[in-house]
Design a protein around this motif. Sequence first.
Motif, PDB file in Angstrom:
ATOM      1  N   ILE A 203       0.844  -1.198   0.000  1.00  0.00           N
ATOM      2  CA  ILE A 203       0.000   0.000   0.000  1.00  0.00           C
ATOM      3  C   ILE A 203       0.880   1.248   0.000  1.00  0.00           C
ATOM      4  O   ILE A 203       0.682   2.182  -0.783  1.00  0.00           O
ATOM      5  N   GLN A 204       1.872   1.257   0.875  1.00  0.00           N
ATOM      6  CA  GLN A 204       2.723   2.438   1.032  1.00  0.00           C
ATOM      7  C   GLN A 204       3.662   2.670  -0.156  1.00  0.00           C
ATOM      8  O   GLN A 204       4.249   3.745  -0.279  1.00  0.00           O
ATOM      9  N   SER A 205       3.766   1.669  -1.034  1.00  0.00           N
ATOM     10  CA  SER A 205       4.577   1.841  -2.243  1.00  0.00           C
ATOM     11  C   SER A 205       3.818   2.615  -3.322  1.00  0.00           C
ATOM     12  O   SER A 205       4.404   3.040  -4.319  1.00  0.00           O
ATOM     13  N   LYS A 206       2.520   2.805  -3.104  1.00  0.00           N
ATOM     14  CA  LYS A 206       1.678   3.478  -4.093  1.00  0.00           C
ATOM     15  C   LYS A 206       1.616   4.987  -3.846  1.00  0.00           C
ATOM     16  O   LYS A 206       1.905   5.461  -2.748  1.00  0.00           O
TER      17      LYS A 206
ATOM     18  N   ALA B  83       8.744  17.097  10.931  1.00  0.00           N
ATOM     19  CA  ALA B  83       8.864  15.732  10.400  1.00  0.00           C
ATOM     20  C   ALA B  83       9.035  15.770   8.884  1.00  0.00           C
ATOM     21  O   ALA B  83       8.497  16.661   8.215  1.00  0.00           O
ATOM     22  N   PRO B  84       9.774  14.813   8.328  1.00  0.00           N
ATOM     23  CA  PRO B  84       9.995  14.789   6.865  1.00  0.00           C
ATOM     24  C   PRO B  84       8.684  14.698   6.091  1.00  0.00           C
ATOM     25  O   PRO B  84       7.736  14.037   6.527  1.00  0.00           O
ATOM     26  N   ASP B  85       8.621  15.368   4.963  1.00  0.00           N
ATOM     27  CA  ASP B  85       7.452  15.324   4.082  1.00  0.00           C
ATOM     28  C   ASP B  85       7.574  14.148   3.125  1.00  0.00           C
ATOM     29  O   ASP B  85       8.543  14.065   2.368  1.00  0.00           O
ATOM     30  N   HIS B  86       6.614  13.245   3.160  1.00  0.00           N
ATOM     31  CA  HIS B  86       6.563  12.124   2.237  1.00  0.00           C
ATOM     32  C   HIS B  86       5.220  12.140   1.521  1.00  0.00           C
ATOM     33  O   HIS B  86       4.306  12.879   1.904  1.00  0.00           O
ATOM     34  N   SER B  87       5.077  11.310   0.500  1.00  0.00           N
ATOM     35  CA  SER B  87       3.816  11.274  -0.260  1.00  0.00           C
ATOM     36  C   SER B  87       3.337   9.840  -0.470  1.00  0.00           C
ATOM     37  O   SER B  87       2.751   9.520  -1.497  1.00  0.00           O
ATOM     38  N   LYS B  88       3.595   8.982   0.515  1.00  0.00           N
ATOM     39  CA  LYS B  88       3.184   7.585   0.392  1.00  0.00           C
ATOM     40  C   LYS B  88       1.700   7.432   0.740  1.00  0.00           C
ATOM     41  O   LYS B  88       1.159   8.185   1.559  1.00  0.00           O
ATOM     42  N   LEU B  89       1.066   6.455   0.126  1.00  0.00           N
ATOM     43  CA  LEU B  89      -0.338   6.178   0.425  1.00  0.00           C
ATOM     44  C   LEU B  89      -0.451   5.607   1.825  1.00  0.00           C
ATOM     45  O   LEU B  89       0.191   4.607   2.156  1.00  0.00           O
ATOM     46  N   CYS B  90      -1.248   6.245   2.668  1.00  0.00           N
ATOM     47  CA  CYS B  90      -1.462   5.815   4.048  1.00  0.00           C
ATOM     48  C   CYS B  90      -2.938   5.459   4.239  1.00  0.00           C
ATOM     49  O   CYS B  90      -3.813   6.265   3.900  1.00  0.00           O
TER      50      CYS B  90
END
Length: 249
Positions: free
Chosen positions: A102-105, A141-148
Amino acid sequence: MKLDNIIAERINKTIYRDGNKCIKIFDESYSKADVLNEALNHARVEETGLNIPELSEVTRINGKWAIVSQFIEGENLADLIAADPAKYDEYLNMFVDLQLEIQSKRSPLLSQLKDKMNRKIDLTDLDETTKYDLHTRLTSAPDHSKLCHGDYNTSNIIITPDGTPYVLDWAHATQGNASADAARTYLLFCLSGNIAGADKYLDLFCQKSGTAKKYVQSWMPIVAASQSVKKNCKEKEILLRWVNVVDYE
């Protein structure tokens, strides 16, 4: 649509099965905006290609808003674990692998996890100093764009007869930092009373994702605060204990 087969009841909603359809009906207290946002989240996640039920329509039934989607035939992962504890490690590995998939999307039109958490922290009963500290931690906190997923637990996984896992309930989906989503899952294990399972889950997630445990743990006060606004007094009391946890072994 027939509404004589209730398959689940939740706060403010009832879920029915009618043949190959799953019908989630919300009560009058649920806002139209929240229903439509849940349907939009679901549609956006569908576009990633993950195994999730196909959304078919948003409608009104007897004056109440409803979301109609594909019914997935199979068994709930929580029930499978309860029925065969000897396979716990196998099922937990599957659970973590699926979360990592999921988080790879990516789903760039979903709301930002940080924005949602900042709004929820503002809604808590915490004192202003604590709120400021949590906002500061969240901003840094670092900015990420993984599907959560936002509510990733074993009850939201269905395993079909051929062994294919499907993930349900995308109402809380956002894009952001995967470790925040792992912290949420850890806290869900704890809230269910499964502390040993929570620790085992976190060890496995960190091992498989190559993430430092302390980094996931640093999200727990922030996640706990944002979740404490839910109307569950018992959970709120437990979650607020986590808000004041600063250092970890």
